[in-house]
Motif scaffolding. Structure first.
Motif, short mmCIF file in Angstrom:
data_model
loop_
_atom_site.label_atom_id
_atom_site.label_comp_id
_atom_site.label_asym_id
_atom_site.label_seq_id
_atom_site.Cartn_x
_atom_site.Cartn_y
_atom_site.Cartn_z
N ASN A 1 0.74 67.44 -70.02
CA ASN A 1 1.59 68.18 -70.94
C ASN A 1 1.82 67.35 -72.20
O ASN A 1 1.34 66.22 -72.32
CB ASN A 1 2.92 68.57 -70.29
CG ASN A 1 3.66 67.36 -69.72
OD1 ASN A 1 3.47 66.24 -70.18
ND2 ASN A 1 4.48 67.59 -68.72
N LEU A 2 2.55 67.91 -73.13
CA LEU A 2 2.80 67.26 -74.41
C LEU A 2 3.62 65.98 -74.23
O LEU A 2 3.38 64.99 -74.92
CB LEU A 2 3.52 68.23 -75.36
CG LEU A 2 3.77 67.74 -76.77
CD1 LEU A 2 2.45 67.42 -77.47
CD2 LEU A 2 4.53 68.78 -77.57
N GLU A 3 4.54 65.98 -73.30
CA GLU A 3 5.38 64.80 -73.07
C GLU A 3 4.54 63.60 -72.61
O GLU A 3 4.73 62.48 -73.07
CB GLU A 3 6.47 65.12 -72.05
CG GLU A 3 7.52 64.05 -71.92
CD GLU A 3 8.32 63.81 -73.19
OE1 GLU A 3 8.76 62.67 -73.40
OE2 GLU A 3 8.48 64.76 -74.00
N ASN B 1 -1.32 62.55 -88.09
CA ASN B 1 -1.55 63.54 -87.03
C ASN B 1 -0.27 63.89 -86.29
O ASN B 1 -0.33 64.35 -85.15
CB ASN B 1 -2.60 62.99 -86.05
CG ASN B 1 -3.91 62.74 -86.72
OD1 ASN B 1 -4.45 63.62 -87.37
ND2 ASN B 1 -4.42 61.53 -86.61
N SER B 2 0.87 63.69 -86.92
CA SER B 2 2.14 63.94 -86.24
C SER B 2 2.39 65.42 -85.94
O SER B 2 3.19 65.74 -85.08
CB SER B 2 3.30 63.38 -87.06
OG SER B 2 3.39 64.05 -88.30
N SER B 3 1.69 66.30 -86.62
CA SER B 3 1.91 67.73 -86.40
C SER B 3 1.06 68.30 -85.26
O SER B 3 1.22 69.46 -84.90
CB SER B 3 1.61 68.50 -87.68
OG SER B 3 0.25 68.32 -88.03
N VAL B 4 0.18 67.50 -84.68
CA VAL B 4 -0.69 67.96 -83.59
C VAL B 4 0.15 68.13 -82.33
O VAL B 4 0.88 67.22 -81.92
CB VAL B 4 -1.84 66.96 -83.34
CG1 VAL B 4 -2.68 67.40 -82.16
CG2 VAL B 4 -2.68 66.81 -84.58
N THR B 5 0.05 69.31 -81.70
CA THR B 5 0.84 69.58 -80.49
C THR B 5 -0.02 69.92 -79.28
O THR B 5 0.51 70.10 -78.19
CB THR B 5 1.81 70.74 -80.74
OG1 THR B 5 1.07 71.89 -81.17
CG2 THR B 5 2.85 70.38 -81.79
N ASN B 6 -1.31 70.00 -79.44
CA ASN B 6 -2.20 70.29 -78.31
C ASN B 6 -2.51 68.97 -77.59
O ASN B 6 -3.08 68.06 -78.18
CB ASN B 6 -3.50 70.93 -78.83
CG ASN B 6 -4.42 71.35 -77.72
OD1 ASN B 6 -4.30 70.92 -76.58
ND2 ASN B 6 -5.36 72.21 -78.07
N LEU C 1 -6.39 59.85 -79.38
CA LEU C 1 -6.11 58.57 -78.75
C LEU C 1 -7.40 57.85 -78.38
O LEU C 1 -7.53 56.63 -78.56
CB LEU C 1 -5.26 58.76 -77.50
CG LEU C 1 -3.77 58.89 -77.72
CD1 LEU C 1 -3.07 59.25 -76.42
CD2 LEU C 1 -3.21 57.61 -78.28
N PHE C 2 -8.37 58.59 -77.86
CA PHE C 2 -9.65 57.99 -77.51
C PHE C 2 -10.32 57.40 -78.75
O PHE C 2 -10.83 56.28 -78.72
CB PHE C 2 -10.55 59.02 -76.84
CG PHE C 2 -11.89 58.48 -76.47
CD1 PHE C 2 -12.04 57.65 -75.38
CD2 PHE C 2 -13.01 58.78 -77.24
CE1 PHE C 2 -13.28 57.13 -75.04
CE2 PHE C 2 -14.25 58.27 -76.92
CZ PHE C 2 -14.39 57.43 -75.81
N LYS C 3 -10.29 58.15 -79.85
CA LYS C 3 -10.88 57.65 -81.09
C LYS C 3 -10.13 56.41 -81.59
O LYS C 3 -10.75 55.46 -82.09
CB LYS C 3 -10.87 58.74 -82.16
CG LYS C 3 -11.87 59.85 -81.89
CD LYS C 3 -11.76 60.98 -82.88
CE LYS C 3 -12.28 60.57 -84.22
NZ LYS C 3 -12.30 61.69 -85.19
N GLY C 4 -8.81 56.42 -81.44
CA GLY C 4 -8.02 55.26 -81.84
C GLY C 4 -8.33 54.04 -80.98
O GLY C 4 -8.42 52.92 -81.49
#
Length: 132
Positions: free
Chosen positions: A16-18, A64-69, A77-80
């Protein structure tokens, strides 16, 4: 001090998002903890401070703070993690780090305004036509 991400496996997708949010904070902490190592590897003490690099990292996260999916967050995160691994494993050169994280992507455009002093109008127009 040794920091590697090679031994870390790619975790399963966030439920989930959390959970994705917690992973983002954990990654941010690990990226900030690696900054002293990055400063030493690339000898950045003369061009930046750790707080400036931390701000550059935070800026990347805020983009990317607006990304919710959660799936998209996991992909980012993987790219980071890949980027951090490349930086820590010295897969980049010093000028790549300086250009991307110290000067920023708009470095050349910002420098044009300050370097124009004392240049003829012809040269200003020539530079503008070739850079934009």
């Amino acid at each position: 001090m040794s920091f590697t991400l090679r031994s870390v496996k790619v975790p399963p997708n966030s439920v989930n998002l959390e959970e994705a949010r917690h992973r983002v904070f954990d990654f941010f902490r690990s990226a900030c903890r690696s900054l002293p190592t990055v400063m030493e590897i690339y000898n950045l003490h003369d061009v930046a401070t750790i707080s400036q690099l931390r701000s550059a990292i935070a800026t990347q996260f805020r983009k990317n703070s607006s990304v919710t999916n959660p799936k998209v967050i996991d992909m980012l995160l993987f790219k980071g993690m890949e980027e951090l691994n490349n930086v820590v494993e010295h897969a980049k050169q010093r000028h790549h780090i300086i250009g991307q994280y110290v000067v920023g992507r708009q470095g050349l455009v910002q420098d044009l305004d300050t370097k124009d002093q004392g240049i003829s109008n012809f040269l200003k127009n020539f530079y503008n036509s070739n850079y934009f």
